[in-house]
Design a protein around this motif. Structure first.
Motif, short mmCIF file in Angstrom:
data_model
loop_
_atom_site.label_atom_id
_atom_site.label_comp_id
_atom_site.label_asym_id
_atom_site.label_seq_id
_atom_site.Cartn_x
_atom_site.Cartn_y
_atom_site.Cartn_z
N PRO A 161 0.83 -1.21 0.00
CA PRO A 161 0.00 0.00 0.00
C PRO A 161 0.87 1.26 0.00
O PRO A 161 2.04 1.24 0.40
CB PRO A 161 -0.81 -0.12 1.30
CG PRO A 161 -0.67 -1.55 1.72
CD PRO A 161 0.66 -2.00 1.21
N GLN A 162 0.28 2.34 -0.42
CA GLN A 162 0.99 3.63 -0.40
C GLN A 162 1.17 4.09 1.04
O GLN A 162 0.22 4.06 1.83
CB GLN A 162 0.20 4.68 -1.19
CG GLN A 162 0.87 6.06 -1.23
CD GLN A 162 0.25 6.97 -2.26
OE1 GLN A 162 0.04 6.57 -3.40
NE2 GLN A 162 -0.06 8.20 -1.87
N ASP A 163 2.38 4.53 1.36
CA ASP A 163 2.68 4.98 2.72
C ASP A 163 2.64 6.51 2.76
O ASP A 163 3.56 7.18 2.31
CB ASP A 163 4.06 4.47 3.15
CG ASP A 163 4.39 4.84 4.59
OD1 ASP A 163 3.52 5.43 5.27
OD2 ASP A 163 5.52 4.54 5.03
N ASP A 164 1.57 7.04 3.30
CA ASP A 164 1.43 8.49 3.42
C ASP A 164 1.84 9.02 4.79
O ASP A 164 1.67 10.20 5.09
CB ASP A 164 -0.03 8.90 3.15
CG ASP A 164 -0.42 8.70 1.70
OD1 ASP A 164 0.44 8.91 0.83
OD2 ASP A 164 -1.58 8.33 1.44
N GLY A 165 2.39 8.15 5.64
CA GLY A 165 2.79 8.57 6.97
C GLY A 165 1.64 8.49 7.96
O GLY A 165 0.49 8.22 7.61
N ASP A 166 1.94 8.73 9.22
CA ASP A 166 0.93 8.63 10.28
C ASP A 166 -0.12 9.72 10.20
O ASP A 166 -1.30 9.51 10.46
CB ASP A 166 1.61 8.68 11.66
CG ASP A 166 2.51 7.47 11.90
OD1 ASP A 166 2.22 6.42 11.31
OD2 ASP A 166 3.49 7.60 12.66
N LYS A 167 0.31 10.92 9.85
CA LYS A 167 -0.62 12.05 9.80
C LYS A 167 -0.47 12.79 8.47
O LYS A 167 0.15 13.86 8.40
CB LYS A 167 -0.37 13.00 10.97
CG LYS A 167 -0.60 12.37 12.34
CD LYS A 167 -0.30 13.37 13.46
CE LYS A 167 -0.54 12.74 14.83
NZ LYS A 167 -0.24 13.70 15.93
N PRO A 168 -1.00 12.21 7.40
CA PRO A 168 -0.87 12.86 6.09
C PRO A 168 -1.55 14.23 6.07
O PRO A 168 -2.65 14.38 6.59
CB PRO A 168 -1.56 11.88 5.14
CG PRO A 168 -2.46 11.07 6.00
CD PRO A 168 -1.78 10.97 7.33
N ILE A 191 -4.71 12.08 -0.71
CA ILE A 191 -5.55 12.01 -1.89
C ILE A 191 -6.56 10.88 -1.72
O ILE A 191 -6.22 9.76 -1.30
CB ILE A 191 -4.71 11.77 -3.16
CG1 ILE A 191 -3.73 12.93 -3.35
CG2 ILE A 191 -5.61 11.63 -4.39
CD1 ILE A 191 -2.76 12.74 -4.49
N ALA A 192 -7.80 11.16 -2.04
CA ALA A 192 -8.87 10.16 -1.90
C ALA A 192 -8.94 9.28 -3.14
O ALA A 192 -9.78 9.46 -4.01
CB ALA A 192 -10.20 10.87 -1.65
N TYR A 193 -8.02 8.31 -3.22
CA TYR A 193 -8.03 7.38 -4.35
C TYR A 193 -9.25 6.46 -4.26
O TYR A 193 -9.72 6.13 -3.17
CB TYR A 193 -6.77 6.51 -4.35
CG TYR A 193 -5.49 7.28 -4.59
CD1 TYR A 193 -5.26 7.93 -5.79
CD2 TYR A 193 -4.50 7.32 -3.61
CE1 TYR A 193 -4.07 8.62 -6.02
CE2 TYR A 193 -3.32 8.01 -3.82
CZ TYR A 193 -3.11 8.66 -5.03
OH TYR A 193 -1.94 9.34 -5.24
N THR A 194 -9.73 6.00 -5.40
CA THR A 194 -10.78 4.98 -5.39
C THR A 194 -10.17 3.67 -4.90
O THR A 194 -8.96 3.45 -4.99
CB THR A 194 -11.38 4.79 -6.79
OG1 THR A 194 -10.36 4.25 -7.65
CG2 THR A 194 -11.91 6.09 -7.35
N GLU A 195 -11.01 2.82 -4.41
CA GLU A 195 -10.53 1.52 -3.92
C GLU A 195 -9.88 0.72 -5.05
O GLU A 195 -8.85 0.07 -4.85
CB GLU A 195 -11.71 0.74 -3.33
CG GLU A 195 -11.31 -0.60 -2.71
CD GLU A 195 -12.49 -1.36 -2.12
OE1 GLU A 195 -12.29 -2.50 -1.65
OE2 GLU A 195 -13.62 -0.81 -2.14
#
Length: 301
Positions: free
Chosen positions: A15-22, A26-30
């Motif tokens: 999965p994409q790692d956006d960190g603990d508090k992005p 971005i709201a990607y679709t599932e």
């Protein structure tokens, strides 16, 4: 869903790692998020396979501007010795649906460079120009084609003639004409220069206020290392400063002003041209024209 497909059972998605508090996640679709997770996993393994090729097709359908995915697709194609003509046909459909997508044209360039045969490319590019004759990405690609496959004499000028006959204000076509005529470098053939000056003059006659042929002329004069005053008679024809009612081109006035800096004896004409530009023909840039007038007066003094 890839997690339900037995063909992907051996892959642990990343999965994409956006960190603990992005800050701005971005709201990607599932669907997109899952596909990217599986692609990251096989990219980490450097897997070049049919399924890798398939997942890049899936993702670029959802996001045709994903540069990294296109690059991985190219690696897969070359590693698998995939049919390059088939890939070009695939890209034809993509390009027609996403006209302003840079990534598609960069990928096409990689494929065409590997293929080494531009057969059919000029025709497809022409088809693209029927939709938008000023598409920057397509023009960049066409210039690459000309340079890569030495197509300088392959009907390029004739094609530009057709585009300009259709729209004399197509600045992209003017730019391509200059590229075809002078893009090879080397010594300038003065017969060619005179031919191109005549071509630009004829275009100015059709639309004196069209900036494109005036800019083309400036490029010609600079490339041939000729003085701006070579076109003085042409400028005075379309911009007679002593008879303002007959002025049909502000670009002629601008050129006369530049000649004044080159030939001090034409200073008075140049100053009149700048005054006319400031007061009547381009008042939105009055301060600019007045500034140039002051510079000219100082230079002559």
């Amino acid at each position: 869903m890839y997690q339900e497909d037995p063909a992907w059972d051996d892959i642990i998605p990343l999965p994409q790692d956006d960190g603990d508090k992005p800050l701005a996640q971005i709201a990607y679709t599932e669907e997109y998020a899952e596909a990217m997770s599986y692609l990251r996993a096989i990219m980490a393994k450097e897997e070049y396979s049919a399924r890798a090729l398939a997942i890049t097709e899936h993702i670029t359908e959802m996001n045709p501007a994903h540069y990294t995915v296109w690059l991985y697709r190219a690696k897969c194609i070359f590693a698998l010795s995939h049919d390059l003509r088939q890939e070009i046909a695939y890209l034809n459909n993509k390009a027609l649906r996403h006209e302003k997508n840079y990534q598609i044209w960069h990928h096409r360039q990689l494929i065409m460079d590997k293929l080494g045969d531009p057969t059919g490319e000029a025709e497809f590019v022409a088809k693209m120009f029927e939709k938008d004759s000023k598409n920057y990405h397509v023009w960049s690609y066409r210039q690459w084609l000309v340079r890569r496959f030495e197509l300088w004499e392959g009907g390029e000028l004739e094609y530009v003639d057709k585009l300009l006959a259709k729209d004399i204000r197509n600045n992209s076509a003017w730019n391509h004409r200059f590229f075809v005529v002078f893009g090879r470098g080397g010594e300038v053939d003065m017969d060619v220069v005179e031919r191109e000056i005549k071509y630009a003059e004829d275009a100015i006659y059709l639309a004196p206020q069209n900036q494109s042929p005036w800019n083309y002329l400036r490029g010609l004069i600079s490339r041939a290392k000729l003085p701006l005053s070579k076109m003085e008679a042409l400028c005075k024809h379309y911009a007679p400063v002593d008879n303002p009612d007959r002025i049909t081109s502000s670009h002629g006035l601008d050129w006369l002003a530049d000649i004044g800096a080159e030939k001090p004896e034409t200073k008075d004409t140049a100053i009149k041209a700048l005054e006319l530009l400031a007061k009547t023909y381009d008042p939105i840039r009055t301060n600019y024209w007045n500034h140039r007038k002051v510079l000219l007066q100082k230079a002559v003094a």
